[in-house]
Write an enzyme that holds these catalytic residues in place. Structure first.
Site, short mmCIF file in Angstrom:
data_model
loop_
_atom_site.label_atom_id
_atom_site.label_comp_id
_atom_site.label_asym_id
_atom_site.label_seq_id
_atom_site.Cartn_x
_atom_site.Cartn_y
_atom_site.Cartn_z
N HIS A 68 38.42 33.96 40.21
CA HIS A 68 39.76 33.29 40.50
C HIS A 68 39.98 31.61 39.75
O HIS A 68 40.73 31.26 39.87
CB HIS A 68 40.07 33.27 41.97
CG HIS A 68 41.49 32.97 42.60
ND1 HIS A 68 42.46 33.96 42.02
CD2 HIS A 68 42.46 32.00 43.02
CE1 HIS A 68 43.92 33.77 42.54
NE2 HIS A 68 43.49 32.61 43.02
N ASP A 121 37.46 38.85 41.11
CA ASP A 121 38.17 37.96 41.95
C ASP A 121 38.15 38.17 43.37
O ASP A 121 38.49 39.34 43.84
CB ASP A 121 39.75 37.84 41.51
CG ASP A 121 40.82 36.76 42.20
OD1 ASP A 121 40.32 36.44 43.32
OD2 ASP A 121 41.29 36.27 41.62
N SER A 167 47.78 32.03 40.55
CA SER A 167 47.71 32.43 42.06
C SER A 167 49.16 32.11 42.91
O SER A 167 50.14 32.73 42.32
CB SER A 167 46.60 31.48 42.70
OG SER A 167 46.25 32.05 43.96
#
Length: 270
Positions: free
Chosen positions: A249, A215, A136
């Site tokens: 995620h 995600d 991320s």
């Protein structure tokens, strides 16, 4: 086997006490190992990867040190640094801030590329070879740091990276706060734009990126891996972008594929 330890040190770059964690895959042999740096995402510390990624066996199998820094300075107490999850504490974005309020402490780019490697290489038995990966915000950090310091890193990979932060809400908020309104400064920390601006080919024969197709941040336009892939194709830069069906995620996603990422780096760290 592996050993896992957490270390603290006084950081002259960040002006505070910092912690980092290390997975040592040497099995106590004393052998010199290559290093893989793991950069974590928003809200994380140096412990999230250690506790959730399940990377111990891979570190031992491939004989690597995995070094996990924190995601921002700690305990510096700047007004507003704890107002939101995506700016300030736990959200350093792996850049060197230029706005006066943040510039003295928020220099995670220098910390990850200079101060921390110097500590690691003087404290542990290392081969001098290193790679970098992250998740991320940390995937953004890994890509941008590798692109800007391509002679320092043997390889780069990422999980659900923020690929084009000048064009997404997280990046716009962070860059405005840390770097100000001058968007030319923003371009220095955007992997997609760095790739587009590169005047010579990067020395990476492949870049591995995994994104979960479930995600939530994909449809929100936070990650923009398609923009990165377009830039790679335009530049002739090889990239393996895999959309993993059903994954989100979270660290369950990372834990599923981390051994493949360590194996990917191990090829280049020999």
């Amino acid at each position: 086997g592996t050993s896992v330890n957490q270390y603290e040190h006084s950081s002259s770059v960040l002006g505070c006490t910092m912690a980092f964690s290390v997975i040592d895959g040497s099995g106590g042999s004393g052998a010199k190992l290559p290093v893989i740096y793991w950069l974590s995402g928003l809200t994380c510390t140096d412990r999230n990867f250690i506790e959730k990624a399940g990377a111990f066996k891979a570190a031992a199998d491939y004989g690597v040190l995995i070094v996990c820094p924190d995601t921002s300075p700690r305990g510096v107490e700047i007004a507003g640094d704890n107002d939101s999850y995506d700016f300030g504490t736990g959200a350093g974005f792996y850049l060197n801030a230029t706005e006066p309020k943040w510039a003295a402490n928020y220099k995670m780019y220098d910390y990850v590329t200079k101060e921390l490697p110097a500590i690691i290489n003087s404290t542990f038995a290392t081969t001098g070879k290193q790679s970098i990966m992250g998740h991320s915000m940390g995937g953004h950090g890994a890509l941008t740091i590798a692109f800007k310091n391509s002679s320092m890193y043997s390889s780069v990979s990422a999980f659900a990276p923020i690929c084009n932060p000048t064009q997404c809400p997280w990046g716009i908020k962070a860059f405005t706060g840390y770097l100000g309104e001058d968007k030319t400064k923003w371009e220095e920390y955007d992997a997609t734009l760095l790739l587009k601006a590169a005047t010579s080919p990067l020395p990476f024969s492949d870049i591995l990126i995994d994104v979960g197709d479930a995600d939530d941040f994909l449809p929100q336009g936070q990650l923009l891996p398609e923009k990165f892939k377009e830039a790679c194709e335009a530049k002739g830069q090889a990239v393996t972008l895999r959309f993993q069906p059903g994954y989100d995620h979270s660290y369950f996603f990372i834990a599923t594929f981390i051994a493949e990422h360590v194996a990917f780096h191990a090829k280049f760290l020999k």
